[in-house]
Design a protein around this motif. Structure first.
Motif, PDB file in Angstrom:
ATOM      1  N   ASP A  32       0.846  -1.191   0.000  1.00 18.12           N
ATOM      2  CA  ASP A  32       0.000   0.000   0.000  1.00 18.12           C
ATOM      3  C   ASP A  32       0.885   1.246   0.000  1.00 18.12           C
ATOM      4  OD1 ASP A  32      -2.852  -1.033   0.301  1.00 18.12           O
ATOM      5  OD2 ASP A  32      -1.801  -2.098   1.904  1.00 18.12           O
ATOM      6  N   HIS A  33       2.030   1.117   0.701  1.00 16.06           N
ATOM      7  CA  HIS A  33       3.074   2.140   0.635  1.00 16.06           C
ATOM      8  C   HIS A  33       4.410   1.438   0.406  1.00 16.06           C
ATOM      9  CE1 HIS A  33       0.069   4.657   2.773  1.00 16.06           C
ATOM     10  NE2 HIS A  33       0.640   5.622   2.069  1.00 16.06           N
ATOM     11  N   LEU A  34       5.236   2.062  -0.424  1.00 19.96           N
ATOM     12  CA  LEU A  34       6.580   1.558  -0.705  1.00 19.96           C
ATOM     13  C   LEU A  34       7.579   2.635  -0.318  1.00 19.96           C
ATOM     14  CD1 LEU A  34       8.444  -0.582  -2.097  1.00 19.96           C
ATOM     15  CD2 LEU A  34       8.081   0.691  -4.231  1.00 19.96           C
ATOM     16  N   VAL A  35       8.601   2.242   0.442  1.00 24.78           N
ATOM     17  CA  VAL A  35       9.633   3.187   0.865  1.00 24.78           C
ATOM     18  C   VAL A  35      10.965   2.789   0.235  1.00 24.78           C
ATOM     19  CG1 VAL A  35      10.846   4.245   2.800  1.00 24.78           C
ATOM     20  CG2 VAL A  35       8.443   3.570   3.060  1.00 24.78           C
ATOM     21  N   LEU A  36      11.546   3.708  -0.511  1.00 24.21           N
ATOM     22  CA  LEU A  36      12.855   3.477  -1.122  1.00 24.21           C
ATOM     23  C   LEU A  36      13.938   4.027  -0.198  1.00 24.21           C
ATOM     24  CD1 LEU A  36      12.043   4.439  -4.834  1.00 24.21           C
ATOM     25  CD2 LEU A  36      11.972   2.177  -3.750  1.00 24.21           C
ATOM     26  N   ALA A  76      16.982  12.791 -10.222  1.00 22.80           N
ATOM     27  CA  ALA A  76      18.068  13.669 -10.692  1.00 22.80           C
ATOM     28  C   ALA A  76      19.282  13.244  -9.888  1.00 22.80           C
ATOM     29  CB  ALA A  76      17.705  15.143 -10.509  1.00 22.80           C
ATOM     30  N   ASP A  77      19.774  14.098  -8.994  1.00 22.25           N
ATOM     31  CA  ASP A  77      20.810  13.663  -8.062  1.00 22.25           C
ATOM     32  C   ASP A  77      20.124  13.061  -6.845  1.00 22.25           C
ATOM     33  OD1 ASP A  77      23.216  13.259  -6.695  1.00 22.25           O
ATOM     34  OD2 ASP A  77      23.078  15.228  -5.728  1.00 22.25           O
ATOM     35  N   GLY A  78      19.408  11.989  -7.070  1.00 21.55           N
ATOM     36  CA  GLY A  78      18.624  11.368  -6.025  1.00 21.55           C
ATOM     37  C   GLY A  78      17.206  11.145  -6.499  1.00 21.55           C
ATOM     38  N   VAL A  79      16.469  10.374  -5.708  1.00 22.05           N
ATOM     39  CA  VAL A  79      15.039  10.197  -5.975  1.00 22.05           C
ATOM     40  C   VAL A  79      14.351  11.471  -5.497  1.00 22.05           C
ATOM     41  CG1 VAL A  79      12.995   8.797  -5.548  1.00 22.05           C
ATOM     42  CG2 VAL A  79      15.258   7.723  -5.542  1.00 22.05           C
ATOM     43  N   GLU A  80      13.709  12.185  -6.390  1.00 23.37           N
ATOM     44  CA  GLU A  80      13.143  13.482  -6.027  1.00 23.37           C
ATOM     45  C   GLU A  80      11.839  13.307  -5.239  1.00 23.37           C
ATOM     46  OE1 GLU A  80      12.963  16.014  -9.503  1.00 23.37           O
ATOM     47  OE2 GLU A  80      15.054  16.581  -9.124  1.00 23.37           O
ATOM     48  N   VAL A  81      11.793  13.945  -4.071  1.00 21.71           N
ATOM     49  CA  VAL A  81      10.621  13.882  -3.209  1.00 21.71           C
ATOM     50  C   VAL A  81      10.179  15.298  -2.859  1.00 21.71           C
ATOM     51  CG1 VAL A  81      11.224  11.636  -2.225  1.00 21.71           C
ATOM     52  CG2 VAL A  81      12.060  13.726  -1.116  1.00 21.71           C
ATOM     53  N   ASP A  82       8.936  15.417  -2.353  1.00 23.44           N
ATOM     54  CA  ASP A  82       8.428  16.722  -1.938  1.00 23.44           C
ATOM     55  C   ASP A  82       8.718  16.946  -0.457  1.00 23.44           C
ATOM     56  OD1 ASP A  82       6.577  15.176  -0.555  1.00 23.44           O
ATOM     57  OD2 ASP A  82       4.911  15.642  -1.904  1.00 23.44           O
ATOM     58  N   GLU A  83       8.102  17.975   0.120  1.00 23.43           N
ATOM     59  CA  GLU A  83       8.381  18.305   1.523  1.00 23.43           C
ATOM     60  C   GLU A  83       7.888  17.234   2.487  1.00 23.43           C
ATOM     61  OE1 GLU A  83       4.569  20.663   0.514  1.00 23.43           O
ATOM     62  OE2 GLU A  83       6.317  19.779  -0.513  1.00 23.43           O
ATOM     63  N   PHE A  84       7.043  16.304   2.004  1.00 25.02           N
ATOM     64  CA  PHE A  84       6.580  15.192   2.837  1.00 25.02           C
ATOM     65  C   PHE A  84       7.372  13.912   2.564  1.00 25.02           C
ATOM     66  CE2 PHE A  84       2.861  17.945   1.985  1.00 25.02           C
ATOM     67  CZ  PHE A  84       2.674  18.423   3.275  1.00 25.02           C
ATOM     68  N   ASP A 104       4.902   9.616  -7.240  1.00 22.69           N
ATOM     69  CA  ASP A 104       3.786   8.715  -6.929  1.00 22.69           C
ATOM     70  C   ASP A 104       3.627   8.758  -5.409  1.00 22.69           C
ATOM     71  OD1 ASP A 104       2.142   6.555  -6.217  1.00 22.69           O
ATOM     72  OD2 ASP A 104       2.892   5.287  -7.848  1.00 22.69           O
ATOM     73  N   PRO A 105       2.547   9.359  -4.882  1.00 28.50           N
ATOM     74  CA  PRO A 105       2.447   9.578  -3.432  1.00 28.50           C
ATOM     75  C   PRO A 105       2.427   8.313  -2.585  1.00 28.50           C
ATOM     76  CG  PRO A 105       0.377  10.131  -4.544  1.00 28.50           C
ATOM     77  CD  PRO A 105       1.410   9.925  -5.609  1.00 28.50           C
ATOM     78  N   ARG A 106       2.190   7.140  -3.185  1.00 28.61           N
ATOM     79  CA  ARG A 106       2.263   5.889  -2.419  1.00 28.61           C
ATOM     80  C   ARG A 106       3.705   5.464  -2.178  1.00 28.61           C
ATOM     81  NH1 ARG A 106      -0.266   1.702  -6.147  1.00 28.61           N
ATOM     82  NH2 ARG A 106       1.086   2.902  -7.534  1.00 28.61           N
ATOM     83  N   ILE A 107       4.642   6.078  -2.926  1.00 28.38           N
ATOM     84  CA  ILE A 107       6.049   5.697  -2.853  1.00 28.38           C
ATOM     85  C   ILE A 107       6.834   6.862  -2.254  1.00 28.38           C
ATOM     86  CG2 ILE A 107       8.061   4.914  -4.148  1.00 28.38           C
ATOM     87  CD1 ILE A 107       6.172   3.854  -6.284  1.00 28.38           C
ATOM     88  N   LEU A 108       7.594   6.573  -1.211  1.00 21.87           N
ATOM     89  CA  LEU A 108       8.385   7.589  -0.526  1.00 21.87           C
ATOM     90  C   LEU A 108       9.859   7.204  -0.607  1.00 21.87           C
ATOM     91  CD1 LEU A 108       5.691   6.698   1.443  1.00 21.87           C
ATOM     92  CD2 LEU A 108       6.220   8.976   2.296  1.00 21.87           C
TER      93      LEU A 108
END
Length: 413
Positions: free
Chosen positions: A100-104, A254-262, A267-271
């Protein structure tokens, strides 16, 4: 409900731990490419290499922890692909896990130097426990060591090699640590290594690794034309984020998996968390990717709150440390190489700090053997009230007194 965490380093384990601590009742699965229990990486270039130190990796959690907390640890497995539409990951043996959630938390891969002889026996990188075990064994008989790279890993290993009695040469394309610390701190680091017997060569790298009669590395040809004898070489030129899974899944990288402030990906299921994550930092004022235990653990805790439905922007204060011989270097905050610097204390004493300023505002503090200064700086940089350069350069300024005053002001507000 289920959470799958790819990577069982500091960040990945922290996500699992914080999910359970926060009351998550669903399935939690940690997938680790390594066969052993998850372990701490920082000691591998520090205590693990010191003569006489117990050669045992420090586990992140005890052996029974994962079973006790109902966390499934899949060791010796590698995630091969992500199917976002199906909400599954495929493992190297063909297994599929639903999420349901995937964390890299995929971490880093050590960079290799693309020069002749890079695959010779005796040429090593230092990233994993297996790397550390091989190097520790080699240090018992090595006599001449060349370290390629003047960053933290290279200098920490150089210090350990000197304690083994090795002749050590460090090749650094720029002044040691200069990309992450002030010129004053870089100069001190270099000057503290050289009296200990380490030869620091600035402005050069390795052009080739050359074999001896036994087929092992025997010398290093530098880009300056010098030939240095070596029976052991460590290439410590940094590491690159492991982006293959994210890229192949169509996530923004880019230089990393790009994430937002959260810390959510496109894909919001993947952090993504830790060394592999590129996130917007309010401390830097732009997107950054940080390689530190603090960042890994704090982001791990934060991602758990997001999954638990308690989302807030990630804004934790970054801090770092390095142990090099007699020196414990501690840094809090983020500074650019050209940000202003003011030395606090006497460099010659081996106990001092350097205050860094961006547009006249304190943005970071570097300390050597001054833990009280470091803790005071963490208080100051966590405060909402900016600390101005004029305050710091005043003759009676003290980081500890300033931190106390800021605490009192916060309580009175």
């Amino acid at each position: 409900m289920s959470v799958v965490i790819v990577g069982a380093g500091q960040a990945g384990v922290q996500v699992a731990d914080s999910l359970r601590a926060g009351g998550y009742a669903g399935d939690v699965t940690l997938v680790s490419a390594e066969e052993c229990l998850p372990y701490q990486r920082p000691p591998l270039s520090k205590d693990y290499m010191i003569p006489g130190h117990e050669q045992e990796a420090l586990p992140l959690r005890g052996g029974s922890y994962f079973a006790d907390e109902r966390i499934t640890l899949l060791s010796g497995r590698r995630v091969e692909s992500i199917d976002r539409a199906a909400g599954t990951v495929r493992l190297c043996h063909g297994e599929e896990l639903a999420f349901d959630h995937l964390v890299l938390a995929t971490g880093l891969r050590a960079r290799r130097l693309d020069v002749p002889g890079r695959d010779l026996p005796g040429v090593h990188t230092l990233r994993t426990l297996d790397d550390a075990e091989q190097l520790s064994a080699r240090l018992t008989s090595a006599r001449r060591v060349v370290v390629v790279g003047g960053g933290y890993i290279g200098l920490e290993f150089a210090s350990a090699a000197r304690e083994h009695g090795c002749e050590v040469h460090v090749l650094s394309t720029s002044a040691p640590l200069r990309r992450s610390v002030s010129a004053a701190m870089s100069e001190y680091v270099r000057e503290s290594h050289e009296p200990a017997g380490t030869h620091v060569h600035v402005g050069v790298s390795a052009a080739a690794f050359e074999a001896g009669a036994d087929g092992r590395v025997a010398s290093v040809l530098t880009t300056g034309g010098e030939r240095l004898e070596a029976d052991l070489v460590v290439v410590g030129i940094g590491a690159s984020p492991d982006l293959e899974l994210a890229r192949n899944a169509g996530l923004s990288v880019a230089d990393g998996v790009e994430v937002d402030e959260f810390l959510q990906t496109s894909d919001p299921r993947i952090l993504a968390v830790g060394d592999c994550a590129s996130f917007p930092s309010n401390h830097a004022g732009h997107r950054v990717r940080l390689e530190s235990v603090q960042n890994a653990t704090d982001q791990g805790r934060h991602v758990a709150t997001v999954i638990l439905g308690r989302a807030r922007p990630y804004a934790d204060l970054p801090w770092f440390w390095s142990i090099q011989g007699k020196n414990k270097i501690q840094i809090v905050g983020l500074a650019a190489p050209d940000d202003d610097a003011v030395v606090l204390g006497d460099q010659a004493s081996g106990k001092f700090s350097v205050a860094r300023f961006h547009n006249g505002v304190l943005c970071a503090v570097e300390s050597v053997n001054q833990p009280a200064d470091h803790m005071a700086a963490r208080t100051l940089l966590s405060s909402d009230a900016p600390v101005m350069r004029a305050e710091v350069v005043a003759p009676d300024f003290s980081l500890k007194l300033a931190a106390k005053a800021h605490k009192q002001a916060a309580l009175a507000a």
